[in-house]
Write a protein that holds these residues in place. Structure first.
Motif, PDB file in Angstrom:
ATOM      1  N   MET A  77       0.649  -1.318   0.000  1.00  0.00           N
ATOM      2  CA  MET A  77       0.142   0.062   0.159  1.00  0.00           C
ATOM      3  C   MET A  77       0.911   1.255  -0.095  1.00  0.00           C
ATOM      4  SD  MET A  77      -3.281   0.675   2.307  1.00  0.00           S
ATOM      5  CE  MET A  77      -2.801   1.507   3.654  1.00  0.00           C
ATOM      6  N   LYS A  78       0.862   1.960  -0.977  1.00  0.00           N
ATOM      7  CA  LYS A  78       1.488   2.989  -1.139  1.00  0.00           C
ATOM      8  C   LYS A  78       1.049   4.462  -0.514  1.00  0.00           C
ATOM      9  CE  LYS A  78       4.131   2.852  -5.703  1.00  0.00           C
ATOM     10  NZ  LYS A  78       4.087   3.291  -7.068  1.00  0.00           N
ATOM     11  N   SER A  79       1.887   4.911   0.277  1.00  0.00           N
ATOM     12  CA  SER A  79       1.425   6.005   1.251  1.00  0.00           C
ATOM     13  C   SER A  79       0.867   7.294   0.443  1.00  0.00           C
ATOM     14  CB  SER A  79       2.553   6.623   2.092  1.00  0.00           C
ATOM     15  OG  SER A  79       3.572   7.008   1.434  1.00  0.00           O
TER      16      SER A  79
ATOM     17  N   LEU B 218      -2.587   6.638  -0.735  1.00  0.00           N
ATOM     18  CA  LEU B 218      -3.405   6.819   0.589  1.00  0.00           C
ATOM     19  C   LEU B 218      -3.654   8.417   0.621  1.00  0.00           C
ATOM     20  CD1 LEU B 218      -5.146   5.569   2.751  1.00  0.00           C
ATOM     21  CD2 LEU B 218      -2.853   5.677   4.048  1.00  0.00           C
TER      22      LEU B 218
ATOM     23  N   THR C 231       4.199  10.298   5.624  1.00  0.00           N
ATOM     24  CA  THR C 231       5.539  10.222   5.063  1.00  0.00           C
ATOM     25  C   THR C 231       6.065   8.638   5.339  1.00  0.00           C
ATOM     26  OG1 THR C 231       6.579  11.285   6.846  1.00  0.00           O
ATOM     27  CG2 THR C 231       5.925  12.591   4.857  1.00  0.00           C
ATOM     28  N   ALA C 232       5.416   8.028   6.166  1.00  0.00           N
ATOM     29  CA  ALA C 232       5.811   6.561   6.482  1.00  0.00           C
ATOM     30  C   ALA C 232       5.965   5.715   5.178  1.00  0.00           C
ATOM     31  CB  ALA C 232       4.769   5.853   7.261  1.00  0.00           C
TER      32      ALA C 232
ATOM     33  N   PHE D 149       6.104   2.493   3.443  1.00  0.00           N
ATOM     34  CA  PHE D 149       5.275   1.283   3.456  1.00  0.00           C
ATOM     35  C   PHE D 149       6.238   0.009   3.186  1.00  0.00           C
ATOM     36  CE2 PHE D 149       0.499   2.075   4.341  1.00  0.00           C
ATOM     37  CZ  PHE D 149       0.926   3.483   4.878  1.00  0.00           C
TER      38      PHE D 149
ATOM     39  N   ARG E 226      -3.247   2.316   7.939  1.00  0.00           N
ATOM     40  CA  ARG E 226      -1.618   2.943   7.677  1.00  0.00           C
ATOM     41  C   ARG E 226      -0.664   1.975   8.585  1.00  0.00           C
ATOM     42  NH1 ARG E 226       1.635   6.910   9.076  1.00  0.00           N
ATOM     43  NH2 ARG E 226       0.122   7.869  10.181  1.00  0.00           N
TER      44      ARG E 226
ATOM     45  N   GLN F 271      -4.005  -3.921   5.902  1.00  0.00           N
ATOM     46  CA  GLN F 271      -3.897  -2.426   5.487  1.00  0.00           C
ATOM     47  C   GLN F 271      -5.229  -2.254   4.335  1.00  0.00           C
ATOM     48  OE1 GLN F 271       0.070  -2.129   3.742  1.00  0.00           O
ATOM     49  NE2 GLN F 271       0.911  -1.347   5.497  1.00  0.00           N
TER      50      GLN F 271
END
Lengths: 579, 379
Positions: free
Chosen positions: A1-3, A6, B2-3, B5, B304, B312
């Motif tokens: 899952m790409k931030s 999101l 900005t985490a 993943f 998240r 997720q």
């Protein structure tokens, strides 16, 4: 899952939320005032507030007609189709007990079971009518309303409405008239006083602005009065409650005693023209008028035409005296036997003939042949002009709805035989009020008064109308009225009814027995028996007419109507202390 | 946000230690449900009195469903998400059967020409609600499975429930189902060009569906001009606008709605937010939507911080379902979108939606137990 994805999603959602909030802001704040006003317009509805109808009192201030607050039951069908099974089961018993409780004198033949079935049918018919708003019942008492509320049925609503209340039951029903409903379902007076004074009695409804739900039930919030209610005006009558009671009681008794089909009575004050009492039988209960046949609603005293018979004779005699064509002591020189006029033979009632009788004796013997003599002395022109002078052929103008005018034939249509028979009251149709009014002129020194029922119209201590004291036109001179009065006193003292007369009273009066024309011929059996007169003779307090239609014990006025008249006069003179 | 993943299935295989559920999320959810109960009690008094003779009819039933929903929420919060993943496919297939049953003539309840319900006595059960949840679980599991299917293959699977929903017809639910699954594809890093093509063709089909159905066209036209036929065809939209306008800045005050006196249709269900706007004004609605946004964001936070990609996607899918449903409802109330009969999540009266969403929230709570605190520290 790409931030990043999101983040993009959250941004899009935030954008949607912002768009929605902007839109809310537009509807609520920018366009808010206008929309709010539109919304208010659809909720606030102007409703009519009915004005309380005026009350009716007798001259001695007893209430004849009051108002009572009752309830109408409404159903809004679209909300509750399921009720169509429950309603016809649960409501009829309440309706019937409500009806029986209101009935002044429930007759024994009213079977509650039958009534319940009838109510059930009515409800089913209303439900099947396809209308959304139904009036299920009118005139429910507060108790019945509570009983229905206790059933916990939805979709029913009540509206309070004023209905007439009759403290004296059906007393003077035909004089009063009743309050029914017009095409639009609003109250309206019919017949009698209610009909004649409908406008004054009903007042003007007010307008109320009220907040309502979509289906029209009130939301309990402020109400604004837009136009105030103008209450109906009250009537005070000339009618005397005791006199009315005596008249009704004795008349009813007389009808029963002499086996008559119907009867009427009129008591007038010969000076003012005020109606002191007026009754007709059979009558009806104005509070439950729809339970009676429509024939009973009209007041025979003002709307029924009848051939008066011998009670007409004093009027023709007075005319002849006034025209000075004869004197009370004038002798009839053609009274020795029956008279032939054209193809008709005129006889006396008992086929006894009185040669050379005086005019006083003609009245005393109720001599038809003598009256033909009077008619001939008077001549066609005078005779017809006197019919008009006495007010025949036109309405008296009494303030009651439904008065009949009964036009008389035009002058050229009067043949010798008609001129002869009219002298003894056959071949002419008059109403009871017409002849009582004409007779009043013999009692009050010759004035043709206008009969009236209402003395005063008032509203909250303010008199709005007072009946005129106008005595009308003088048609008979004092001399002649004294002469005719003497003849009438003599007729009562020595005439056919003398045995029934209370000894202590001095009465000026005349009996009459009129044959009833049925399809062009006179029926020998069927008569209208009358007595008309006034007392005390020297200062008359009242003029009274009593008529019985088709009395079966005796056809003669002297043996039926006269005793009833005397009984009433006897009681009235005690009541008014006239000695 | 900005985490970093972790890539699919490449992160540490070790499941983080089981922790406590997200208490803040629980508090937010409870507040929403209480607001819903309060509003239903407030606006349904009249309708309940008129239709059922019991002023609290709707409130009592909704409370019952809150209790049932809470039980299910508690249960799913206990079930480990790996179990859910294992049974994703059979659950999906099973959930299609009630939807199929609606095709049988005579089965189900027809309202306004659409057959969407089963009358189970105590509740009107809407099979599509269950399908939405099972689809989100199933497509989340597909996205992370070993023998991964292409988007086109997945699309064919999605067509099965999609067509069944369209037959009912329930256009709103179809849009919700497709967009929630689409969200999973989007977050599962599917090819953007493919997704773009999907969106374009989806919009085309949607437009076609709207303009081939007279009643849908009618509703879209109602948006363009709410005043064109206020007594009949645009009655609902017209009354919605009047309701909003009656609220103004500060509202008429608690319990003082006038439009609830039968003027506004669907007062307790689709239109309930409009009545909130009438009673509490624009400011009230603003605060409420802020609270709701906070709730949605908190749900996405769970997604998240979820320990693995399946979790997720599952959490994001559930959150997306709630967010999209609220947007479709709010859009209709604000007269931006056509009316589709979509309840507002947790607020509108209705058992099926409430119970399903609370069950889904249970899954979310379960996932929130395994938050990967390590990533938090990093950021």
């Amino acid at each position: 899952m790409k931030s990043s994805r999101l983040l993009l999603l959250l941004l899009s959602l935030s954008f949607c939320l912002l768009a929605i909030l902007t839109r809310f802001f537009y509807w609520q704040v920018v366009a808010g005032d206008e929309l709010s006003a539109t919304a208010q317009k659809q909720r606030f509805k102007t409703v009519e507030v009915s004005a309380p109808r005026g009350k009716i009192y007798t001259s001695d201030n007893y209430p004849m007609v009051l108002n009572q607050n009752l309830f109408s039951l409404y159903l809004y069908l679209p909300n509750c189709p399921s009720l169509s099974r429950e309603l016809p089961e649960k409501l009829p018993p309440i309706f019937v007990s409500n009806f029986l409780a209101q009935e002044a004198s429930p007759s024994a033949d009213l079977d509650p079971e039958v009534l319940i079935e009838k109510e059930k049918d009515k409800i089913n018919q209303s439900l099947a009518s396809g209308k959304n708003w139904l009036i299920l019942k009118r005139k429910l008492s507060l108790n019945s309303k509570k009983e229905i509320e206790d059933l916990n049925l939805n979709c029913l609503s009540f509206e309070s409405e004023n209905f007439r209340d009759y403290p004296e039951g059906s007393m003077s029903a035909q004089l009063l008239g009743f309050v029914g409903f017009d095409k639009n379902g609003s109250q309206k007076g019919y017949f009698g006083l209610e009909g004649f004074y409908d406008q004054q009695l009903s007042g003007l409804p007010g307008l109320m602005v009220e907040e309502k739900t979509l289906i029209g039930q009130p939301i309990f919030s402020e109400k604004r009065l837009k136009e105030s209610v103008n209450s109906g005006m009250n009537l005070k009558l000339y009618l005397d409650r005791v006199a009315q009671f005596i008249l009704e009681e004795e008349l009813k008794k007389g009808i029963g005693l002499y086996g008559a089909v119907s009867g009427w009575g009129v008591i007038l004050d010969p000076l003012s023209g005020g109606v002191l009492a007026m009754a007709g039988f059979p009558n009806y209960d104005p509070g439950n008028y729809n339970q009676f046949s429509g024939d009973l609603f009209s007041n025979p005293a003002v709307s029924e035409g009848f051939e008066p018979g011998s009670i007409f004779k004093p009027l023709i005699m007075a005319a002849a005296l006034e025209e000075k064509v004869l004197r009370p002591e004038t002798k009839c020189d053609r009274c020795a036997g029956p008279r032939k006029i054209g193809d008709y033979e005129i006889k006396t009632w008992n086929e006894k003939y009185h040669p050379d009788s005086t005019m006083t004796e003609v009245i005393q013997n109720s001599d038809n042949i003598g009256m033909v003599f009077v008619s001939e002395k008077l001549g066609k022109e005078h005779l017809l002009s006197w019919l008009k002078k006495f007010g025949f052929g036109e309405k008296t103008g009494i303030d009651l709805q439904g008065e009949a005018g009964l036009p008389i034939r035009s002058d050229k249509d009067w043949y010798p035989v008609d001129l002869a028979t009219v002298s003894f009251g056959q071949g002419i149709l008059v109403t009871p009020i017409q002849i009582t009014r004409a007779f009043s002129a013999l009692a009050n020194q010759g004035w043709l008064i206008k009969p009236k029922v209402v003395q005063k119209i008032w509203l909250e201590d303010k008199d709005i109308f007072l009946a005129e004291e106008n005595r009308g036109e003088r048609i008979i001179s004092p001399n002649v009225s004294e002469e005719i009065k003497k003849m009438l006193i003599n007729a009562v003292e020595n005439g056919e009814a003398k045995n029934f007369k209370p000894a202590r009273l001095v009465i000026a009066g005349k009996t009459g027995t009129a044959q009833i024309p049925i399809s062009g011929h006179y029926d020998q059996e069927k008569t209208i028996a009358s007595f008309i007169g006034f007392t005390p003779a020297d200062n008359p307090k009242f003029v009274m007419l009593i008529s019985l239609r088709e009395p079966s014990s005796s056809p003669w006025g002297s043996e039926t109507a006269a005793p009833v008249w005397f009984n009433i006069a006897n009681r009235l003179t005690y009541y008014w202390q006239l000695f | 946000m900005t985490a970093h993943f972790p890539k699919k299935e490449t992160g540490p295989k070790v499941k983080p230690a089981k922790g406590k559920i997200d208490k803040n999320l629980l508090i937010l959810l409870s507040i929403l449900i209480l607001i819903g109960l309060f509003l239903i009690g407030d606006v349904s008094l009249i309708e309940a009195e008129v239709k059922f003779g019991d002023r609290f009819h709707f409130l009592k039933r909704q409370s019952t469903w809150v209790i049932i929903g809470s039980g299910l929420c508690f249960l799913t919060a206990k079930i480990d998400y790996s179990v859910i993943r294992k049974f994703a496919r059979p659950f999906f297939i099973l959930s299609l059967f009630p939807l199929l049953l609606l095709l049988i003539p005579g089965v189900g309840v027809t309202v306004y020409g659409a057959k969407r319900w089963f009358d189970l006595g105590f509740i009107n059960f809407q099979p599509v609600e269950l399908v939405k949840l099972s689809s989100i679980i199933y497509f989340s599991s597909l996205a992370v499975s070993e023998e991964k299917k292409t988007v086109w293959q997945q699309l064919i699977i999605l067509l099965i429930p999609g067509l069944l929903v369209l037959i009912e017809p329930d256009f709103g639910s179809l849009v919700l189902l497709v967009s929630s699954v689409g969200l999973i594809w989007f977050l599962a890093e599917e090819n953007l060009i493919q997704l773009f093509l999907l969106i374009v063709s989806g919009l085309l089909i949607g437009g076609l569906l709207i303009f081939t159905s007279p009643y849908r066209t009618e509703r879209v036209m109602g948006l363009v001009n709410p005043f064109h036929d206020p007594q009949d065809k645009s009655y609902h939209v017209y009354q919605l606008v009047l309701t909003l306008g009656s609220g103004g800045w500060f509202g008429r005050g608690m319990g003082n709605s006038r439009q609830k006196y039968q003027y506004l249709p669907e007062a307790t269900t689709d239109s309930i937010v409009a009545l909130m706007a009438e009673e509490f004004g624009f400011l009230g609605i603003f605060l409420f939507l802020l609270l709701f946004a906070l709730f949605v964001f908190r749900c996405f936070r769970v997604a998240r911080l979820a320990p693995d990609p399946f979790c997720q996607l599952l959490a994001a899918g559930i959150t997306g379902l709630i967010a999209f449903q609220s947007i479709i409802n709010l859009g209709a109330v604000a007269v931006l979108l056509p009316l589709t009969g979509m309840p507002f999540p947790f607020i509108s009266y209705g058992g099926s939606s409430l119970i399903t969403l609370m069950t889904a929230m249970g899954i979310l709570f379960n996932i929130s137990r395994y938050q990967n605190k390590k990533w938090l520290k990093k950021s």
